[in-house]
Design an enzyme around this catalytic site. Structure first.
Site, PDB file in Angstrom:
ATOM      1  N   ARG A   1       0.911  -1.186   0.075  1.00  0.00           N
ATOM      2  CA  ARG A   1      -0.247  -0.125  -0.078  1.00  0.00           C
ATOM      3  C   ARG A   1       0.611   1.375  -0.044  1.00  0.00           C
ATOM      4  NH1 ARG A   1      -2.176  -3.770  -0.980  1.00  0.00           N
ATOM      5  NH2 ARG A   1      -3.833  -4.523  -0.210  1.00  0.00           N
TER       6      ARG A   1
ATOM      7  N   SER B   1     -10.822  -0.642   3.710  1.00  0.00           N
ATOM      8  CA  SER B   1     -10.044  -1.280   4.854  1.00  0.00           C
ATOM      9  C   SER B   1      -9.192   0.137   5.645  1.00  0.00           C
ATOM     10  CB  SER B   1      -8.886  -2.142   4.346  1.00  0.00           C
ATOM     11  OG  SER B   1      -9.266  -3.157   3.924  1.00  0.00           O
TER      12      SER B   1
ATOM     13  N   GLU C   1      -4.293   2.910   6.694  1.00  0.00           N
ATOM     14  CA  GLU C   1      -4.351   2.966   5.372  1.00  0.00           C
ATOM     15  C   GLU C   1      -4.905   4.079   4.605  1.00  0.00           C
ATOM     16  OE1 GLU C   1      -5.769   0.121   1.737  1.00  0.00           O
ATOM     17  OE2 GLU C   1      -5.399  -0.984   3.504  1.00  0.00           O
TER      18      GLU C   1
END
Length: 339
Positions: free
Chosen positions: A165, A239, A335
């Site tokens: 990520r 998420s 995130e």
């Protein structure tokens, strides 16, 4: 020239549904429009905020500067050979629309990434991934506009420093570039990846006999819709936390104490833990305080039940991070991009 508007609500432009206002706002569909808007930025003291699909952002407060919505369109084949097709895609295109385009043409590589919310421009920025596949595996190159010197640069995969990520656009070059388009490398002959998560079980439940990329895509869609809330119905950013990685010694220590802990080996020798499992075991699944909460089916997802502020969501995430650290000694990282 595209007009710059004032005091525009951004609730519809972020999937968490945070009700904040941009002091200045405009959308652009080309690099020329982008350049003009930057030249005419009414608040030169604050760098413009570039907004895509708004599916990975948390607004903590109103935006005092200029917000620019990236709506650059385009889907075209730039080259192909016997084995691969290279598709150039505008950064403003909806990601799942691009996936469907590839599926319709029977081009493989992104079927495991079906139904990920957001736009194409965010895909290399986040190195988006799901069910065993990351964007770096199909990434060829991108073009990006530098906000300071106002030139377009080409980035190959080696320039992007892709990680979990992560990319150079999230840290090293944060707020310096605007991604204009991305070229992906798709396969004419599929190499299936069905071992991650519940894909194989879902394919079996679907009664699939002959495996296709369309079947894999549908399995992923079925799994995602069963576990994750629809942002159109309840505000969320997917998420909220990254899955943390720990050294083997800590994992083995935790395994003795918590035999059911979920872990996957990384190529660098560390162990990736399931953040959702850690959060659920810390007692947060289904928690709600006011309109900020943790989703009842997936503890990795923080939700806005209607009128939560960005600060409400941020504060909840902070308490969860401390709780997980106190219980497991593991540091969680958000995130989503916090603005």
């Amino acid at each position: 020239m595209t007009q710059i508007q004032q005091n525009i609500p951004l609730r519809q432009y972020n999937t968490l549904g945070i009700d904040i206002v941009a002091r200045f706002f405009a959308a652009f569909t080309s690099v020329d429009e982008l350049g003009e808007l930057i030249e005419n930025n009414p608040n030169t003291g604050i760098a413009p905020l570039i907004l895509g699909g708004g599916s990975n952002i948390l607004f903590k407060d109103h935006v005092n500067g200029l917000v620019l919505k990236n709506d650059i369109p385009g889907l075209s084949v730039v080259k192909e050979d016997a084995d691969r097709v290279y598709v150039k895609t505008g950064a403003g295109e909806v990601w799942h629309k691009f996936v469907q385009f590839c599926l319709h043409q029977n081009w493989a590589g992104v079927e495991n990434l079906s139904l990920i919310p957001g736009c194409v421009g965010a895909s290399p920025m986040q190195n988006i991934g799901a069910y065993g596949v990351e964007i770096k595996e199909v990434f060829e190159e991108l073009e990006a506009f530098h906000l300071h010197d106002k030139k377009v640069y080409v980035f190959k995969a080696s320039d992007c420093a892709f990680g979990y990520r992560e990319s150079v656009f999230k840290r090293k070059y944060r707020n310096q570039f605007v991604i204009l388009n991305v070229t992906y490398r798709l396969n004419k002959k599929p190499v299936f990846n069905t071992s991650y998560g519940a894909i194989e079980q879902e394919l079996e439940r679907m009664g699939v006999q002959d495996l296709t990329i369309q079947a894999v895509s549908q399995a992923v869609i079925n799994i995602r819709t069963s576990k994750l809330p629809d942002p159109a119905k309840i505000g969320n950013a997917g998420s909220f936390f990254k899955n943390p990685s720990v050294v083997v010694a800590l994992y083995e220590q935790l395994k003795k104490q918590y035999p059911h802990i979920v872990g996957y080996p990384n190529t660098d020798g560390t162990i990736k833990l399931a953040a959702g499992w850690l959060i659920e075991q810390s007692g947060w699944k289904g928690y709600r305080h006011g309109d900020a909460g943790v989703h009842e089916r997936q503890a990795l997802v923080l939700v806005n039940y209607g009128h939560a502020t960005g600060q409400d969501i941020y504060d909840l995430s902070s308490v969860i991070m401390k709780s997980v650290h106190d219980k497991f000694g593991v540091e969680l990282e958000r995130e989503v991009n916090v603005v």
